[in-house]
Design a protein around this motif. Structure first.
Motif, short mmCIF file in Angstrom:
data_model
loop_
_atom_site.label_atom_id
_atom_site.label_comp_id
_atom_site.label_asym_id
_atom_site.label_seq_id
_atom_site.Cartn_x
_atom_site.Cartn_y
_atom_site.Cartn_z
N ASP A 1 -26.35 0.00 -27.31
CA ASP A 1 -24.96 -0.45 -27.37
C ASP A 1 -24.07 0.52 -26.62
O ASP A 1 -24.34 1.74 -26.55
CB ASP A 1 -24.48 -0.50 -28.82
N ASP B 1 -17.63 -1.66 -30.65
CA ASP B 1 -16.79 -2.31 -31.65
C ASP B 1 -15.48 -2.82 -31.07
O ASP B 1 -14.78 -3.63 -31.71
CB ASP B 1 -16.49 -1.34 -32.80
N LYS C 1 -18.36 -17.18 -24.88
CA LYS C 1 -18.67 -16.38 -26.06
C LYS C 1 -19.54 -15.19 -25.64
O LYS C 1 -20.51 -15.37 -24.90
CB LYS C 1 -19.41 -17.21 -27.11
N ILE C 2 -19.19 -14.02 -26.09
CA ILE C 2 -19.93 -12.81 -25.77
C ILE C 2 -20.76 -12.44 -27.00
O ILE C 2 -20.22 -11.99 -28.02
CB ILE C 2 -18.99 -11.67 -25.36
N LEU C 3 -22.05 -12.64 -26.90
CA LEU C 3 -22.94 -12.39 -28.03
C LEU C 3 -23.48 -10.96 -28.03
O LEU C 3 -23.75 -10.42 -29.10
CB LEU C 3 -24.11 -13.39 -28.00
N SER D 1 -15.28 -10.72 -28.42
CA SER D 1 -16.30 -11.72 -28.74
C SER D 1 -16.15 -12.97 -27.89
O SER D 1 -17.08 -13.77 -27.77
CB SER D 1 -16.23 -12.10 -30.23
N VAL D 2 -14.97 -13.14 -27.30
CA VAL D 2 -14.71 -14.25 -26.38
C VAL D 2 -13.97 -13.67 -25.18
O VAL D 2 -13.00 -12.92 -25.32
CB VAL D 2 -13.86 -15.36 -27.04
N SER D 3 -14.43 -14.01 -23.98
CA SER D 3 -13.83 -13.45 -22.78
C SER D 3 -12.49 -14.08 -22.46
O SER D 3 -12.31 -15.30 -22.62
CB SER D 3 -14.76 -13.63 -21.58
#
Length: 796
Positions: free
Chosen positions: A250, A255, A338-340, A259-261
């Motif tokens: 990571d 953090d 969506k960024i997983l 989570s969404v571009s």
């Protein structure tokens, strides 16, 4: 170290290590008949043309990616299975869907003709029954400053599985990977053989590495020939380890990542400047472009490498396989995706940071950590100047880097220095000249860097710290040929040679005539020591006569009474020239006070040459000035937020200071803090005898581990007004020459060793077993200590 299984073969007056052709049974294979034609990049093949003389257009993309598969059936899991693998240019290996090698193969260039190969242990990955072997091969398709293109993609795979052969041949299946392609402009600058990577997931062959994949539509591989086969020729065993793979990790700011571009660049931060491949897992529609580049994309000025990913529909994951470097990974992902997961994989030279150093001055603790990080990010296929703009083995950089590595990395790191030494001499021209960077397509000699490489601080330092006499024996004839190119003039001094690029250092105010003579004298000093070591005693009178000629005329010609200055030189007094005068031994002690004044008032050298200024100050025993000057000169880059050291003094500020932010030639003080500050250095090759002669200056505490080839040397020093203590753990098979410092203007009352008095009233007393009095000098009272734990205390 040199593998004794290889036999010598003459090449350009030097010696290279080649495999016997009869040890290979496999054929070189590739894919033909696809209609794909690769044209070499015309800008990349213009050898030896400086950038300023090139047209400004960037190179065209070149190269392609090929997949290979082979199925085999085994009666049992093998006890022994080793494969020899070579490609042009890089490969990734899977067995039964499990990745076994992440980026195998060294860039081409053990010499101008031949190719390296890897050995890979397959035994833990093969099983009873059906097995699938899959390789992805990236052919660069062009040369650069670090790679010698063969002109043709190919793979050879020669394995022995419990003494049964598994060989690449026409039974292997192959195909050009349809998803890999070229980005548009800008392309990487001409120094880099790597191209940008574009991957269109809509054309991907999902799970092609896995067992059960249907490869019936793939082509039968074309056989090109067996070893030695043109254009890959002889195969040379990879002399350095496969890369260390740190796994997917990571980012530091995981953090904080969205989570969404939103469509804006996403800045993912690394803990330090590293060589990484970026990974993503996203969900979204097909046909959208994701841009992948690092904050160092323009490191050093011109474009470096970047990547593009074209999405397919749905959830998808991708890792771009061409490594980049920097402190931040920048993902530009279309809005709404969506960024997983966003991760990175660090890979690098397989060595451990076993050498340590800490002192009571936090400036030097921070500087050393940055120097270590800079060194590590400039190690991979070769030592190189920087990991972004060039990735090229310039030998001025390599000399400083190999010296640093001996104090911070385990002995495996010296294999990279040995590889570079052999390459440098195996590329020697018919006229005896040598040049760098090699391997690659830049063929111009930088005379002063070449003198430094073959001389005292280059080849001799490698031997002194490693004890590898065979490499010195191998390259000595080439060193002799090169130094015979240089001539002594009627004035008894060396005749300067322009070479291909008359480079003395970055910056201004270079007194070139003095620099030529200083480097040439140090080269002769190294040659003489090497001749003695390998038994070439007939060469010594000639070498000695040349050294004496310079000794007799250097000060007479260049010393003005208050400084060194060559006739006709009009610039400011050159601190570099004074550094070489001191470290060569040509300057005399009575000149030291005047030279010290030069170092206090003149600051013209780059971070590369600053190492030699610091060394001169230590050798003259002005250690407090060495510390003070280093803190002044390195202050800006040490305080900077970057985790690495710069090519120039002040990146981004006015005046001189351009270049890259990660140049390990700036780490010279790392070496000096251990070699002189702590005083640890080999006396005889391979640390059979070594010294501990501290020059702490204003430092009050040093704790260090020096990773010698004989084992770790552990040392703790305490420097007080009325006492000095040394705690030493000395490894087996060594003899330590320990010097207890004498106070300036005072005297030593008594010395204890492991609690027993060993010096009192100006003389040695009864000594414990394993300790022998050696001598009293101007600066030290010296003892010889056998391996073990020693605690010395000196009272003033």
């Amino acid at each position: 170290m040199i593998d004794k299984r290889w036999i010598g073969a003459a090449f350009a007056g030097s010696v290279l290590m080649v495999s016997g052709a009869d040890s290979w049974q496999a054929s070189w294979i590739g894919v033909d008949g696809t209609g794909i034609e690769i044209t070499p990049n015309p800008e990349a093949v213009k050898e030896g043309v400086p950038d300023k003389k090139r047209k400004k257009k960037m190179p065209k993309p070149s190269g392609y990616w090929t997949c290979f598969r082979k199925g085999i059936k085994l009666d049992k899991a093998p006890d022994h299975a080793v494969a020899k693998i070579a490609v042009d240019s890089k490969y990734w290996l899977w067995i039964n869907g499990e990745q076994v090698v992440f980026e195998g193969q060294l860039k081409r260039g053990p010499n101008p003709k031949d190719t390296y190969y890897d050995t890979v242990d397959l035994s833990a990955h093969l099983k009873k029954g059906d097995n699938t072997i899959a390789l992805l091969v990236w052919y660069f398709g062009k040369s650069g400053f670090s790679h010698n293109d063969s002109g043709k993609a190919g793979l050879i795979f020669d394995a022995s599985i419990d003494d049964k052969p598994l060989l690449s041949d026409a039974s292997w299946k192959t195909i050009i990977h349809p998803a890999y392609g070229f980005t548009g402009a800008p392309h990487p600058n001409i120094r880099l053989p790597e191209s940008n990577i574009r991957f269109d997931a809509q054309k991907d062959m999902l799970d092609w590495q896995m067992p059960g994949f249907d490869d019936s539509q793939w082509l039968a591989a074309t056989e090109y020939g067996t070893v030695p086969c043109d254009p890959w020729n002889n195969l040379i065993l990879r002399p350095i380890p496969l890369w260390k793979d740190f796994g997917l990790k990571d980012y530091v700011n995981v953090d904080e990542l969205p989570s969404v571009s939103t469509g804006e660049p996403i800045i993912a931060k690394l803990p330090y400047n590293a060589q990484i491949t970026p990974y993503l897992k996203v969900e979204g529609p097909a046909g959208q472009l994701i841009d992948l580049r690092m904050d160092n994309y323009r490191g050093g000025g011109p474009p470096n490498v970047r990547a593009e990913y074209v999405t397919r529909a749905g959830v998808q994951e991708y890792e771009s396989l061409g490594w980049m470097n920097g402190h931040e990974m920048h993902y530009t992902i279309p809005a709404g995706f969506k960024i997983l997961a966003l991760k990175y994989r660090e890979t690098g030279y397989d060595t451990e940071f076993t050498g340590t150093f800490e002192c009571d001055d936090e400036f030097f603790n921070r500087y050393r950590q940055k120097a270590l990080r800079t060194l590590y990010v400039t190690m991979r296929d070769t030592y190189f100047d920087c990991p972004d703009r060039e990735r090229a083995q310039w030998w001025g950089d390599a000399v400083n880097e190999l010296g640093e590595a001996f104090y911070v990395l385990d002995p495996r790191s010296s294999d990279l220095a040995q590889k570079g030494i052999l390459e440098l001499m195996n590329w020697q021209k018919d006229d005896g000249t040598i040049f760098s960077p090699v391997p690659g397509n830049y063929t111009r000699e930088l005379p002063m860097q070449m003198l430094n490489s073959v001389g005292y601080f280059g080849f001799w330092t490698y031997y002194l710290y490693s004890g590898d006499l065979e490499t010195i024996r191998t390259v000595y004839p080439g060193v002799k040929r090169y130094l015979e190119v240089w001539q002594i003039g009627d004035d008894g001094l060396v005749i300067p040679r322009k070479g291909g690029w008359t480079w003395g250092d970055w910056g201004k105010d270079k007194d070139m005539t003095i620099l030529y003579n200083g480097w040439f004298y140090l080269a002769l000093k190294g040659q003489k020591l090497m001749a003695e070591a390998v038994g070439e005693t007939a060469d010594i009178p000639v070498i000695t006569a040349r050294m004496k000629s310079i000794e007799a005329n250097f000060n007479k010609t260049f010393w003005t009474g208050k400084e060194y200055r060559s006739p006709g030189y009009k610039g400011s007094t050159d601190d570099r020239a004074h550094a070489l005068a001191v470290i060569s031994g040509l300057a005399q002690p009575e000149q030291y006070p005047a030279i010290l004044e030069v170092f206090r008032t003149e600051e013209h050298c780059s971070p590369y040459m600053e190492k030699y200024v610091g060394e001169a100050l230590y050798q003259m025993r002005f250690e407090e000035d060495a510390i003070a000057r280093a803190k002044k000169r390195y202050n800006y880059m040490t305080a900077h937020e970057y985790t690495t050291l710069f090519e120039g003094w002040e990146i981004g500020r006015k005046g001189f200071g351009g270049g890259t932010i990660n140049h390990a030639w700036s780490g010279g003080m790392l070496t000096l803090l251990s070699q002189y500050g702590a005083g640890v250095a080999p006396v005889t090759p391979g640390y059979e005898t070594y010294q501990v002669l501290p020059q702490m200056g204003s430092l009050q505490f040093i704790k260090t581990i020096v990773p010698s080839v004989k084992g770790d040397i552990k040392l703790e020093l305490h420097n007080q007004t009325d006492a000095f203590s040394i705690n030493l753990v000395s490894p087996e098979h060594t003899e330590a020459m320990v010097g207890l410092p004498k106070p300036s203007g005072g005297s030593v009352k008594h010395i204890t060793a492991n609690g027993e008095t060993v010096w009192e009233d100006g003389q040695a007393t009864q000594l414990p077993n394993g300790l022998r009095f050696v001598e009293e000098t101007e600066h030290y009272i010296k003892f010889s200590a056998r391996p073990g734990d020693w605690k010395f205390s000196t009272f003033y």
